[in-house]
Scaffold this motif. Structure first.
Motif, PDB file in Angstrom:
ATOM      1  N   LEU A  36     -70.042 -57.796  76.233  1.00 46.32           N
ATOM      2  CA  LEU A  36     -68.759 -58.488  76.342  1.00 46.32           C
ATOM      3  C   LEU A  36     -68.491 -59.298  75.078  1.00 46.32           C
ATOM      4  CD1 LEU A  36     -66.360 -59.057  78.206  1.00 46.32           C
ATOM      5  CD2 LEU A  36     -67.634 -60.984  79.152  1.00 46.32           C
ATOM      6  N   GLU A  37     -69.542 -59.786  74.442  1.00 44.14           N
ATOM      7  CA  GLU A  37     -69.396 -60.512  73.181  1.00 44.14           C
ATOM      8  C   GLU A  37     -68.733 -59.628  72.131  1.00 44.14           C
ATOM      9  OE1 GLU A  37     -72.247 -63.387  70.613  1.00 44.14           O
ATOM     10  OE2 GLU A  37     -72.986 -61.334  70.820  1.00 44.14           O
TER      11      GLU A  37
ATOM     12  N   LYS B  49     -73.991 -65.577  79.264  1.00 40.50           N
ATOM     13  CA  LYS B  49     -73.123 -65.686  78.088  1.00 40.50           C
ATOM     14  C   LYS B  49     -72.621 -64.293  77.747  1.00 40.50           C
ATOM     15  CE  LYS B  49     -77.206 -65.554  75.036  1.00 40.50           C
ATOM     16  NZ  LYS B  49     -77.993 -66.313  74.030  1.00 40.50           N
ATOM     17  N   PRO B  50     -71.590 -64.162  76.942  1.00 42.41           N
ATOM     18  CA  PRO B  50     -71.029 -62.830  76.654  1.00 42.41           C
ATOM     19  C   PRO B  50     -72.046 -61.846  76.095  1.00 42.41           C
ATOM     20  CG  PRO B  50     -69.495 -64.524  75.975  1.00 42.41           C
ATOM     21  CD  PRO B  50     -70.760 -65.241  76.368  1.00 42.41           C
TER      22      PRO B  50
ATOM     23  N   ILE C 118     -70.912 -54.286  79.223  1.00 44.69           N
ATOM     24  CA  ILE C 118     -69.818 -53.575  79.879  1.00 44.69           C
ATOM     25  C   ILE C 118     -70.058 -52.070  79.753  1.00 44.69           C
ATOM     26  CG2 ILE C 118     -67.328 -53.236  80.016  1.00 44.69           C
ATOM     27  CD1 ILE C 118     -68.236 -56.089  80.650  1.00 44.69           C
ATOM     28  N   ARG C 119     -70.295 -51.426  80.888  1.00 46.02           N
ATOM     29  CA  ARG C 119     -70.498 -49.979  80.887  1.00 46.02           C
ATOM     30  C   ARG C 119     -69.202 -49.261  80.483  1.00 46.02           C
ATOM     31  NH1 ARG C 119     -72.844 -51.494  86.011  1.00 46.02           N
ATOM     32  NH2 ARG C 119     -75.083 -51.090  86.146  1.00 46.02           N
TER      33      ARG C 119
ATOM     34  N   THR D  78     -64.017 -68.474  77.080  1.00 51.16           N
ATOM     35  CA  THR D  78     -64.081 -67.772  75.791  1.00 51.16           C
ATOM     36  C   THR D  78     -63.070 -66.636  75.757  1.00 51.16           C
ATOM     37  OG1 THR D  78     -66.441 -68.305  75.646  1.00 51.16           O
ATOM     38  CG2 THR D  78     -65.614 -66.578  74.182  1.00 51.16           C
ATOM     39  N   GLY D  79     -62.951 -65.910  76.885  1.00 51.04           N
ATOM     40  CA  GLY D  79     -61.977 -64.834  76.953  1.00 51.04           C
ATOM     41  C   GLY D  79     -60.549 -65.341  76.848  1.00 51.04           C
ATOM     42  N   VAL D  80     -60.268 -66.469  77.485  1.00 49.52           N
ATOM     43  CA  VAL D  80     -58.921 -67.039  77.489  1.00 49.52           C
ATOM     44  C   VAL D  80     -58.560 -67.644  76.133  1.00 49.52           C
ATOM     45  CG1 VAL D  80     -57.498 -68.903  78.457  1.00 49.52           C
ATOM     46  CG2 VAL D  80     -58.888 -67.480  79.981  1.00 49.52           C
ATOM     47  N   VAL D  81     -59.467 -68.448  75.585  1.00 53.49           N
ATOM     48  CA  VAL D  81     -59.177 -69.256  74.398  1.00 53.49           C
ATOM     49  C   VAL D  81     -59.526 -68.539  73.095  1.00 53.49           C
ATOM     50  CG1 VAL D  81     -59.711 -71.451  73.256  1.00 53.49           C
ATOM     51  CG2 VAL D  81     -59.468 -71.356  75.741  1.00 53.49           C
TER      52      VAL D  81
END
Length: 486
Positions: free
Chosen positions: A122-123, A162-163, A168-169, A229-232
Motif C-alpha cells: 500500500l505504501e 503501516k502502509p 495489496i494483491r 496517509t491515504g486522505v492527506v
C-alpha cells in the motif's frame, strides 16, 4: 543485488530446499526474499531475521553474526521472539493475514517461509498517488479490521501496522504482513526506543516501552494513521511532537483529517479517522466493533446509485450475474432480463445503509458483489454478514411488514433491487426460480436458528442439574427427551 541490500543473501543461494531468486525488501529487522521451493516447484516468500538495528555482519559462509558481542544476548532473545511470532501467526487461517507455511533456524538466524502472492505494498500505491479514494480505503479497512479483531480476540496485538506492511494483491484484497514482536522486545530492552518505531504510525503507548499498556486501541491508532496517509498524502505528525505540544502548549498540532479531506471524503469517514488518532489511548475506540460503529453512523449523505444505464455497463453486470450462485440454472436470456430497463442495478460505498430498520418498502435485494452486515439500532455487533449471491429484505417483501434490521455495506457493493413491478415483468418461470431460492435461504436460516435454540435449551438443562438428550434438531423440539438427575 547484495550492493543494494546490505547483508542480503545472493541470488542463487540455496537455503535448504529453497533457491533465492531476489530480494523483495529489507527493513530494520529482516530481509524478505523471493525463492523457489525446489521440492514443491512453487514460489515462496522467505523472511530472514536480520536486525540491522543491532549491527549485523555475515561470515564468508553467509552465517549471521552480531558486530558487537555485548548485543549477543539481546539478539538471541529477539530471535526467539521472531520464531515464536511465526509459530503463533501460523495458527491463524485468515485470507488477510500472511500465511506462514514453515519456519526453521539456520545460518545463525531464523527464517519464516510464507505464501508468495503477487501485488505491491500500500505504501508503493500511495507513493504513486493510487488507492486514495474513500471506497478504496474502506475496501482495505474492513478486511484488515476483521483480521486484526481475530488477533485481538486471541490476545495478540500487531504493533506495526503501516502502509509498508499492508500488501495489496492483484485482485485488490489486502494482506497484513510483518508483525512486530521482535521489534517490540528490542524497544522494551533498549535505551534507543524511537529507532524501532515508525514515526507517524506509532501511538503514545508504544513510546513508553511497556507492553502491558498495548491493546486493540494500539492497532486502531496505526490503522487510522494509514487511512490518514491515504486522505492527506502524508502520515500524521509524529506522536512525540504531538504529546510535547499538548504538554507545553495545551494544543494538538495535528491537522484533523476532517479539515484536510472535507472536499473529497464523507464527514463520517473523516470523523472516524480523527477519533482513532486521539493521543490518549482511552480517548480512542477500544475495539474494532466500537470503531466500525463510528463508520456506520449518520450515512444519509452517502446514497445508493443506479448503474447499468449503458450497454457497456450491462455487459459487465451480465458477466457478474453469470458467476454467482443465485443465478445458477438461469438461462442466458433469463440472466439478461435482470439488466433490462425494468431492473434497478445499484451500487453504494462502504458504510451506506441499503435497508433501514423500521422502514417499509416493497423490494428485496440480490447482492452481486461486496459484502453487507445486518445490524440492529443501538447494537454495533452484526447479526449476520452476507456475500455475493445472498438475498436480503425478502421477509418485508413477502409480508409487507417494516424492516426489522439495518443492512449496511461493508465494502463497495453492487446489487439488484427487486420490487413487485420487476417481478411481474420477469415472467412466471423466473419468478418460480426466485421463489425457490428465497425458500432455500429461509430454510437455511430456520435450521441455524433451530440449532441455536437446541443449544440454548441444552445449556439450560445443564444449569438446572438436568440431563438432556436430543434426537436431533431436524426432528424438531418435540423429539427432545430429558430425565431428572436426582
Amino acid at each position: 543485488m547484495c550492493k543494494e541490500y546490505v547483508g542480503a543473501l545472493p541470488e542463487g543461494y540455496n537455503l535448504r530446499q529453497y533457491e533465492i531468486k531476489e530480494v523483495l525488501g529489507q527493513g530494520g529487522f529482516g530481509v524478505t526474499y523471493l525463492a523457489k521451493d525446489t521440492m514443491l516447484d512453487i514460489l515462496v516468500a522467505i523472511k530472514e531475521f536480520y536486525p540491522n538495528v543491532l549491527g549485523m555482519a555475515r561470515t564468508p559462509a553467509w552465517e549471521v553474526r552480531v558486530a558487537d558481542k555485548k548485543d549477543q544476548k539481546l539478539f538471541d532473545q529477539c530471535l526467539e521472539r521472531f520464531v515464536d511470532e511465526g509459530r503463533n501467526i501460523a495458527r491463524f487461517r485468515n485470507e488477510n493475514i500472511v500465511r506462514i507455511m514453515s519456519f526453521f533456524k539456520d545460518n545463525g538466524t531464523a527464517y519464516l517461509i510464507m505464501e508468495f502472492v503477487e501485488g505491491e505494498s500500500l505504501e508503493a500505491k500511495f507513493q504513486k498517488g493510487e488507492w486514495r479514494g474513500e471506497m478504496e480505503l474502506m475496501g482495505v479497512l474492513r478486511p484488515l479490521m476483521k483480521a486484526l479483531q481475530l488477533l485481538h480476540n486471541e490476545g495478540f496485538v500487531h504493533r506495526d501496522v503501516k502502509p509498508a506492511n499492508i500488501y495489496i494483491r492483484k485482485d485488490g484484497s489486502p494482506l497484513l504482513l510483518d508483525f512486530g514482536a521482535a521489534r517490540q522486545f528490542v524497544s522494551e530492552n533498549s535505551s534507543h526506543l524511537t529507532t524501532f518505531l515508525t514515526p507517524g504510525f506509532a501511538p503514545i503507548e508504544q513510546y513508553s516501552g511497556k507492553k502491558s499498556e498495548h491493546g486493540p486501541w494500539t492497532d486502531i491508532y496505526s490503522l487510522a494513521a494509514v487511512l490518514y496517509t491515504g486522505v492527506v498524502g502524508k502520515p500524521p505528525l509524529d506522536m512525540i511532537a504531538r504529546s510535547n505540544s499538548l504538554l507545553h502548549n495545551g494544543t494538538d498540532p495535528l491537522v484533523p483529517a476532517m479539515r484536510l479531506g472535507k472536499e473529497k471524503y464523507s464527514r463520517v469517514f473523516l470523523a472516524s479517522i480523527d477519533r482513532a488518532l486521539k493521543v490518549g489511548p482511552k480517548e480512542r475506540p477500544q475495539n474494532m466493533d466500537e470503531w466500525l460503529h463510528l463508520f456506520r453512523m449518520d450515512n444519509d449523505t452517502r446514497t445508493v446509485q443506479t448503474v447499468a444505464d449503458t450497454q457497456k455497463d450491462r455487459e459487465y453486470i451480465i458477466k457478474i450475474i453469470g458467476s454467482i450462485s443465485f443465478f445458477r440454472g438461469f438461462s442466458e436470456e433469463e440472466q439478461k432480463r435482470f439488466v433490462s430497463n425494468y431492473t434497478r442495478i445499484q451500487k453504494c460505498a462502504p458504510g451506506v445503509y441499503i435497508v433501514r430498520e423500521g422502514s417499509k418498502d416493497s423490494a428485496f435485494y440480490i447482492l452481486l458483489s461486496g459484502s453487507v452486515s445486518a445490524i440492529k439500532n443501538g447494537n454495533p455487533v452484526p447479526l449476520s454478514e452476507m456475500g455475493p449471491g445472498s438475498i436480503f429484505g425478502e421477509i418485508s417483501f413477502l409480508t409487507n411488514m417494516p424492516r426489522t434490521a439495518n443492512v449496511v455495506a461493508n465494502e463497495p457493493c453492487l446489487f439488484v433491487q427487486v420490487d413487485k413491478e420487476l417481478m411481474e415483468n420477469l415472467g412466471a418461470e423466473i419468478r418460480e426460480k426466485i421463489k425457490d431460492r428465497i425458500i432455500g435461504q429461509l430454510l437455511k436460516r430456520m435450521t441455524k436458528m433451530n440449532q441455536m435454540l437446541h443449544n440454548v435449551i441444552k445449556a439450560s438443562y445443564v444449569l438446572m442439574g438436568t440431563h438432556f438428550k436430543g434426537d436431533g434438531v431436524d426432528d424438531g423440539l418435540e423429539a427432545m427427551e430429558f430425565d431428572k438427575a436426582d
